[in-house]
Design a protein around this motif. Structure first.
Motif, PDB file in Angstrom:
ATOM      1  N   ILE A   1     -10.564  16.308  82.584  1.00  0.00           N
ATOM      2  CA  ILE A   1     -10.779  17.638  82.749  1.00  0.00           C
ATOM      3  C   ILE A   1     -10.005  18.458  81.391  1.00  0.00           C
ATOM      4  O   ILE A   1     -10.446  19.227  80.937  1.00  0.00           O
ATOM      5  CB  ILE A   1     -10.510  18.021  83.850  1.00  0.00           C
ATOM      6  N   LYS A   2      -8.764  17.732  81.413  1.00  0.00           N
ATOM      7  CA  LYS A   2      -7.983  18.374  80.234  1.00  0.00           C
ATOM      8  C   LYS A   2      -8.296  18.289  78.808  1.00  0.00           C
ATOM      9  O   LYS A   2      -8.372  19.115  77.943  1.00  0.00           O
ATOM     10  CB  LYS A   2      -6.354  17.770  80.374  1.00  0.00           C
ATOM     11  N   SER A   3      -8.928  17.326  78.574  1.00  0.00           N
ATOM     12  CA  SER A   3      -9.675  16.907  77.481  1.00  0.00           C
ATOM     13  C   SER A   3     -10.890  17.897  77.101  1.00  0.00           C
ATOM     14  O   SER A   3     -10.960  18.146  75.987  1.00  0.00           O
ATOM     15  CB  SER A   3     -10.073  15.295  77.244  1.00  0.00           C
ATOM     16  N   ASP A   4     -11.801  17.935  78.102  1.00  0.00           N
ATOM     17  CA  ASP A   4     -12.795  18.957  77.795  1.00  0.00           C
ATOM     18  C   ASP A   4     -12.373  20.270  77.768  1.00  0.00           C
ATOM     19  O   ASP A   4     -13.178  21.069  77.214  1.00  0.00           O
ATOM     20  CB  ASP A   4     -13.755  18.643  79.281  1.00  0.00           C
ATOM     21  N   LEU A   5     -11.321  20.536  78.530  1.00  0.00           N
ATOM     22  CA  LEU A   5     -10.636  21.739  78.172  1.00  0.00           C
ATOM     23  C   LEU A   5     -10.185  22.312  76.769  1.00  0.00           C
ATOM     24  O   LEU A   5     -10.733  23.276  76.373  1.00  0.00           O
ATOM     25  CB  LEU A   5      -9.393  22.072  79.169  1.00  0.00           C
ATOM     26  N   ASP A   6      -9.753  21.317  76.354  1.00  0.00           N
ATOM     27  CA  ASP A   6      -9.557  21.457  74.880  1.00  0.00           C
ATOM     28  C   ASP A   6     -10.489  21.151  74.195  1.00  0.00           C
ATOM     29  O   ASP A   6     -10.441  22.179  72.885  1.00  0.00           O
ATOM     30  CB  ASP A   6      -8.377  20.110  74.566  1.00  0.00           C
TER      31      ASP A   6
ATOM     32  N   ALA B   1     -15.737  22.688  86.457  1.00  0.00           N
ATOM     33  CA  ALA B   1     -15.052  21.408  86.785  1.00  0.00           C
ATOM     34  C   ALA B   1     -14.925  20.918  88.242  1.00  0.00           C
ATOM     35  O   ALA B   1     -14.204  19.928  88.385  1.00  0.00           O
ATOM     36  CB  ALA B   1     -13.868  20.900  86.032  1.00  0.00           C
ATOM     37  N   PHE B   2     -15.528  21.870  88.944  1.00  0.00           N
ATOM     38  CA  PHE B   2     -15.382  21.823  90.394  1.00  0.00           C
ATOM     39  C   PHE B   2     -15.592  20.544  91.085  1.00  0.00           C
ATOM     40  O   PHE B   2     -14.753  20.134  92.010  1.00  0.00           O
ATOM     41  CB  PHE B   2     -15.875  23.034  91.233  1.00  0.00           C
TER      42      PHE B   2
ATOM     43  N   ALA C   1      -8.153  14.314  86.381  1.00  0.00           N
ATOM     44  CA  ALA C   1      -7.368  15.285  85.522  1.00  0.00           C
ATOM     45  C   ALA C   1      -7.450  15.273  84.028  1.00  0.00           C
ATOM     46  O   ALA C   1      -7.582  16.207  83.330  1.00  0.00           O
ATOM     47  CB  ALA C   1      -6.326  15.157  86.126  1.00  0.00           C
ATOM     48  N   GLU C   2      -7.294  13.913  83.685  1.00  0.00           N
ATOM     49  CA  GLU C   2      -7.192  13.552  82.109  1.00  0.00           C
ATOM     50  C   GLU C   2      -8.512  13.930  81.480  1.00  0.00           C
ATOM     51  O   GLU C   2      -8.454  14.689  80.301  1.00  0.00           O
ATOM     52  CB  GLU C   2      -6.716  12.166  81.796  1.00  0.00           C
TER      53      GLU C   2
END
Length: 235
Positions: A110-115, A101-102, A107-108
């Motif tokens: 990225i967090k969603s995609d991490l989940d 995700a560099f 931020a939101e």
């Protein structure tokens, strides 16, 4: 979504791609099959800008990308999972995913995609603080795919995802590839030596020999093609 028109790519004086033309439509899984050394990986490297073509044109979403820097190509929506996985062995699972995700600053999102990737591969969630190099080969492949997804690509390039993996792990990886395409609406360009497996998940396919496209058809027709059966399916 993606088109290659008469692409010629060289390594020094050695020509690897000889007038390659193909297209990928939005929402498809297409596969490029062929023997080792046929030029499949070079095709992906040309699309990604790592080994730019000497002549010919590559277009993505109607934009020419033939001589654009690789980082710009990623920002436009193309991510590649390289052959051999090439995760960062000394970084943790979470740090590897952060690297994917560099180029992003949402931020939101990225967090969603991490989940999302942790839901795809729960083992990665369990091992988020473990060094990437200590994972098994199958887990590293899961991490490599997840890292590419963290860039939120519209087109995902997969280079030999079954390489060196146990059959049960390969089955799981290919189930996930179909799921990413179906649920995440991600278009997939799959390069794979396991032609039988690749054609069973793809919508369409191309056959490459000695740097040239020699055959193009629906995946079902290629599976039934006698020449393909004899050369690539062991039938």
């Amino acid at each position: 979504m993606l088109s290659l028109v008469d692409v010629h790519t060289y390594y020094g004086n050695i020509q690897a791609l000889k007038g390659v033309s193909l297209e990928v439509k939005e929402g498809e899984i297409i596969t490029l099959i062929g023997a080792n050394g046929a030029g499949k990986t070079t095709t992906l490297m040309s699309i990604s800008g790592i080994v730019p073509p000497r002549t010919g044109e590559i277009r993505f979403l109607e934009q020419p990308i033939t001589r654009i820097n690789p980082n710009k190509i990623v920002s436009m929506g193309i991510s590649q999972v390289p052959e051999g996985r090439r995760i960062f062995p000394y970084l943790t699972v979470l740090e590897n995913l952060d690297m994917g995700a560099f180029l992003r600053n949402d931020a939101e999102g990225i967090k969603s995609d991490l989940d999302y990737v942790f839901n795809l591969f729960p083992i990665l969630a369990e091992r988020r603080n473990q060094a990437g190099g200590t994972l098994s080969g199958g887990e590293q492949q899961m991490l490599a795919i997840s890292r590419a997804l963290m860039a939120r690509p519209r087109l995902l390039l997969l280079d030999e995802p079954s390489l060196g993996l146990a059959p049960l792990v390969v089955k799981r990886i290919f189930e996930i590839i179909k799921k990413i395409n179906r649920e995440n609406k991600t278009t997939i360009f799959l390069v794979e030596q396991n032609a039988n497996l690749a054609l069973k998940v793809a919508h369409r396919g191309y056959v490459m020999e000695n740097g040239e496209i020699t055959l193009a058809d629906s995946a079902d027709h290629l599976l039934a093609n006698e020449a393909v059966k004899k050369a690539y399916l062991g039938i």
